[in-house]
Write a protein that holds these residues in place. Structure first.
Motif, PDB file in Angstrom:
ATOM      1  N   ALA A  82       9.708  11.084   5.612  1.00  0.00           N
ATOM      2  CA  ALA A  82       9.553   9.654   5.016  1.00  0.00           C
ATOM      3  C   ALA A  82       8.867   8.592   6.230  1.00  0.00           C
ATOM      4  N   HIS A  83       7.670   8.014   6.080  1.00  0.00           N
ATOM      5  CA  HIS A  83       7.114   7.103   7.079  1.00  0.00           C
ATOM      6  C   HIS A  83       7.232   5.920   6.553  1.00  0.00           C
ATOM      7  N   PRO A  84       8.071   4.883   7.249  1.00  0.00           N
ATOM      8  CA  PRO A  84       8.286   3.526   6.832  1.00  0.00           C
ATOM      9  C   PRO A  84       7.118   2.775   6.558  1.00  0.00           C
ATOM     10  N   SER A  85       5.911   3.032   7.058  1.00  0.00           N
ATOM     11  CA  SER A  85       4.822   2.259   6.660  1.00  0.00           C
ATOM     12  C   SER A  85       3.981   2.865   5.288  1.00  0.00           C
ATOM     13  N   SER A  86       4.557   4.073   4.900  1.00  0.00           N
ATOM     14  CA  SER A  86       4.023   4.296   3.626  1.00  0.00           C
ATOM     15  C   SER A  86       5.222   4.079   2.401  1.00  0.00           C
ATOM     16  N   LEU A  87       6.263   3.340   2.697  1.00  0.00           N
ATOM     17  CA  LEU A  87       7.144   3.127   1.709  1.00  0.00           C
ATOM     18  C   LEU A  87       7.136   1.757   0.928  1.00  0.00           C
ATOM     19  N   ARG A  88       7.584   1.601  -0.300  1.00  0.00           N
ATOM     20  CA  ARG A  88       7.245   0.145  -0.929  1.00  0.00           C
ATOM     21  C   ARG A  88       8.769  -0.051  -1.417  1.00  0.00           C
ATOM     22  N   ARG A  92      14.772  -6.136  -7.669  1.00  0.00           N
ATOM     23  CA  ARG A  92      14.986  -6.779  -9.038  1.00  0.00           C
ATOM     24  C   ARG A  92      16.348  -7.390  -9.163  1.00  0.00           C
ATOM     25  N   GLU A  93      16.782  -8.168  -9.898  1.00  0.00           N
ATOM     26  CA  GLU A  93      17.927  -9.008  -9.895  1.00  0.00           C
ATOM     27  C   GLU A  93      19.097  -8.039  -9.950  1.00  0.00           C
ATOM     28  N   ASP A  94      18.901  -6.871 -10.500  1.00  0.00           N
ATOM     29  CA  ASP A  94      19.933  -5.933 -10.840  1.00  0.00           C
ATOM     30  C   ASP A  94      19.922  -4.591 -10.308  1.00  0.00           C
ATOM     31  N   ARG A  95      18.777  -4.318  -9.533  1.00  0.00           N
ATOM     32  CA  ARG A  95      18.696  -2.983  -8.818  1.00  0.00           C
ATOM     33  C   ARG A  95      17.384  -2.938  -7.671  1.00  0.00           C
ATOM     34  N   ILE A  96      17.389  -2.014  -6.934  1.00  0.00           N
ATOM     35  CA  ILE A  96      16.191  -1.913  -5.893  1.00  0.00           C
ATOM     36  C   ILE A  96      15.840  -0.568  -6.217  1.00  0.00           C
ATOM     37  N   ARG A  97      14.537  -0.477  -5.611  1.00  0.00           N
ATOM     38  CA  ARG A  97      13.719   0.879  -6.088  1.00  0.00           C
ATOM     39  C   ARG A  97      12.969   1.088  -4.792  1.00  0.00           C
ATOM     40  N   ILE A  98      12.951   2.190  -4.603  1.00  0.00           N
ATOM     41  CA  ILE A  98      11.972   2.593  -3.131  1.00  0.00           C
ATOM     42  C   ILE A  98      10.976   3.691  -3.694  1.00  0.00           C
ATOM     43  N   PRO A 102       8.645  11.311   0.189  1.00  0.00           N
ATOM     44  CA  PRO A 102       8.308  12.707  -0.123  1.00  0.00           C
ATOM     45  C   PRO A 102       9.223  13.395  -1.230  1.00  0.00           C
ATOM     46  N   GLY A 103       8.475  14.343  -1.677  1.00  0.00           N
ATOM     47  CA  GLY A 103       9.253  15.102  -2.899  1.00  0.00           C
ATOM     48  C   GLY A 103       9.030  14.159  -4.136  1.00  0.00           C
ATOM     49  N   ASP A 104      10.122  13.595  -4.715  1.00  0.00           N
ATOM     50  CA  ASP A 104      10.198  13.218  -5.967  1.00  0.00           C
ATOM     51  C   ASP A 104       9.538  11.769  -6.041  1.00  0.00           C
ATOM     52  N   GLY A 105       9.446  10.984  -4.841  1.00  0.00           N
ATOM     53  CA  GLY A 105       8.608   9.732  -4.673  1.00  0.00           C
ATOM     54  C   GLY A 105       9.264   8.434  -5.007  1.00  0.00           C
ATOM     55  N   LYS A 106      10.273   8.421  -5.791  1.00  0.00           N
ATOM     56  CA  LYS A 106      11.088   7.253  -6.339  1.00  0.00           C
ATOM     57  C   LYS A 106      12.612   7.421  -5.869  1.00  0.00           C
ATOM     58  N   ASP A 107      13.285   6.512  -5.816  1.00  0.00           N
ATOM     59  CA  ASP A 107      14.700   6.425  -5.962  1.00  0.00           C
ATOM     60  C   ASP A 107      15.075   4.981  -6.218  1.00  0.00           C
ATOM     61  N   THR A 108      15.975   4.816  -7.011  1.00  0.00           N
ATOM     62  CA  THR A 108      16.633   3.731  -7.631  1.00  0.00           C
ATOM     63  C   THR A 108      18.219   3.407  -7.205  1.00  0.00           C
TER      64      THR A 108
END
Length: 149
Positions: A82-88, A92-98, A102-108
């Motif tokens: 995982a490269h910090p430059s490629s992360l978003r 939100r008020e109740d959760r955060i998502r990255i 690599p792999g699944d692409g998202k995590d909440t």
């Protein structure tokens, strides 16, 4: 002829349980009894899958969440590659998502309290993404409303 209560007391003695109303005073034995019965009934693999299913339903991920008086801090260990430059990072008020992992692409991660999404600081160091979020203040103002009758 034995009464049903006598039969119950005899059965409790056979199970090495407390006698009579003493059983109702101390309920710890019930918890231990149910716990041992559940562990005997459920194989280890099933118990682990139940725990992971519960964690997924509650919105937990690999992240650790800490709560202070004014802030919520989330520490997210990033997977290899995982490269910090490629992360978003989406807040939100109740959760955060990255996104961009690599792999699944998202995590909440579901947050324990509501936060101010625009007041957020994120730092990536040593493969750990640390996000500091300010809790949303509680509105303590009273509003008068009419009463219908």
């Amino acid at each position: 002829m034995m009464s049903r209560w006598d039969e119950l007391e005899r059965w409790m003695q056979e199970q090495q349980l407390p006698r009579g109303f003493e059983a109702l005073k101390n309920t710890g034995w019930i918890e231990r009894y149910v716990k041992t019965m559940m562990t005997k009934a459920m194989p280890e693999q099933m118990a682990q899958s139940v725990q992971t299913d519960q964690a997924a339903q509650q919105g937990h991920s690999r992240a650790e969440t800490f709560e202070t008086h004014h802030f919520i801090v989330v520490k997210w260990p990033l997977p290899r590659g995982a490269h910090p430059s490629s992360l978003r990072l989406l807040v939100r008020e109740d959760r955060i998502r990255i996104e961009g992992l690599p792999g699944d692409g998202k995590d909440t991660v579901k947050l324990p309290k509501l936060v101010l999404p625009r007041v957020c600081k994120a730092l990536c160091r040593d493969g750990i993404l640390q996000v500091k979020l300010r809790k949303r203040p509680v509105n303590r103002q009273y509003y008068e409303t009419t009463i219908r009758y």
